[in-house]
Motif scaffolding. Structure first.
Motif, PDB file in Angstrom:
ATOM      1  N   VAL A 295       0.835  -1.206   0.000  1.00  0.00           N
ATOM      2  CA  VAL A 295       0.000   0.000   0.000  1.00  0.00           C
ATOM      3  C   VAL A 295       0.869   1.254   0.000  1.00  0.00           C
ATOM      4  CG1 VAL A 295      -1.570   1.398   1.396  1.00  0.00           C
ATOM      5  CG2 VAL A 295      -2.055  -1.008   1.001  1.00  0.00           C
ATOM      6  N   LEU A 296       1.940   1.253   0.796  1.00  0.00           N
ATOM      7  CA  LEU A 296       2.832   2.414   0.825  1.00  0.00           C
ATOM      8  C   LEU A 296       3.414   2.703  -0.553  1.00  0.00           C
ATOM      9  CD1 LEU A 296       4.808   1.916   4.168  1.00  0.00           C
ATOM     10  CD2 LEU A 296       2.947   3.510   3.696  1.00  0.00           C
ATOM     11  N   GLY A 297       3.678   1.625  -1.306  1.00  0.00           N
ATOM     12  CA  GLY A 297       4.227   1.804  -2.636  1.00  0.00           C
ATOM     13  C   GLY A 297       3.190   2.243  -3.651  1.00  0.00           C
ATOM     14  N   THR A 298       2.044   1.582  -3.661  1.00  0.00           N
ATOM     15  CA  THR A 298       1.027   1.886  -4.668  1.00  0.00           C
ATOM     16  C   THR A 298       0.357   3.235  -4.430  1.00  0.00           C
ATOM     17  OG1 THR A 298      -0.601   0.611  -3.409  1.00  0.00           O
ATOM     18  CG2 THR A 298       0.572  -0.546  -5.163  1.00  0.00           C
ATOM     19  N   TRP A 299       0.306   3.677  -3.169  1.00  0.00           N
ATOM     20  CA  TRP A 299      -0.295   4.985  -2.893  1.00  0.00           C
ATOM     21  C   TRP A 299       0.414   6.083  -3.661  1.00  0.00           C
ATOM     22  CZ3 TRP A 299       1.423   9.589  -0.698  1.00  0.00           C
ATOM     23  CH2 TRP A 299       0.438  10.510  -0.335  1.00  0.00           C
ATOM     24  N   ALA A 300       1.709   5.963  -3.803  1.00  0.00           N
ATOM     25  CA  ALA A 300       2.476   6.984  -4.522  1.00  0.00           C
ATOM     26  C   ALA A 300       2.061   7.071  -5.985  1.00  0.00           C
ATOM     27  CB  ALA A 300       3.966   6.688  -4.425  1.00  0.00           C
TER      28      ALA A 300
END
Length: 206
Positions: A106-111
């Motif tokens: 999630v931390l990656g895809t949120w960007a």
């Protein structure tokens, strides 16, 4: 002095109960939209936010003393939304490792969903001149998720805070490189995060 054809404007009265707070939230929402488009906090103007909310710049200043104060409020809100999303996916996972994997992804895809906000949140000059204590929430939750994996015996015992920091640094680095070099032939982010989990956390290779 005004003419008969141009009557003097009436002074704005006190906002009805609750409307002042509602305007504040609208101002924050407008700032978030503009920051997403601009990807740069220094390019944001209070006048642009006022136009977006259909109000006067003086009304914006009644709620926020300057641009930094407004940007910080906007970032705190979007970061809070991110934390709630991370908590939700982590809680829905079937086991601690799956929860940690979901949080990292999630931390990656949120960007990718919010590239402009990501740049302001992590790469702006504001972060060097103003404290953002709310940003510690993601790190604290990631540390707790890593510690849970260790307590369950699913990954080797280690300093959970340090392992979580290494994992977050790796994910942020992978995301930043993709955003700044979009034409490069990057591997799927999910696969790269899985390698981070194996090498940095000790998750068994699938």
């Amino acid at each position: 002095m005004t003419s008969a054809a141009e009557p003097a404007a009436k002074p704005r009265g006190r906002n009805p109960r609750g409307q002042g707070e509602r305007l504040r939230e609208e101002i924050v929402s407008a700032a978030l939209t503009l920051l997403e488009e601009l990807g740069d906090d220094e390019a944001l103007s209070m006048r642009a936010v006022a136009r977006a909310t259909g109000t006067a710049a003086t009304s914006v200043y009644l709620h926020f003393s300057d641009r930094d104060a407004l940007v910080l409020a906007a970032l705190e809100r979007c970061h809070g939304d991110l934390v709630r999303t991370v908590d939700a996916v982590g809680g829905e996972a079937g086991d601690p490792v799956a929860g940690l994997r979901a949080r990292a992804l999630v931390l990656g895809t949120w960007a990718y969903e919010h590239p402009g906000l990501y740049k302001v949140l992590h790469e702006s000059t504001l972060g060097r001149r103003a404290e953002m204590p709310f940003k510690s929430q993601v790190g604290d939750r990631m540390t707790a998720a890593v510690r849970e994996c260790m307590r369950a015996g699913l990954v080797p015992e280690d300093d959970a805070a340090q392992v979580a920091l290494d994992l977050r640094a790796a994910v942020h680095g992978a995301v930043s490189m993709r955003l700044n070099q979009p034409d490069h032939a990057w591997p799927p982010l999910e696969e790269q995060i899985e390698r981070f989990l194996v090498k940095l956390v000790g998750v068994p290779a699938s």
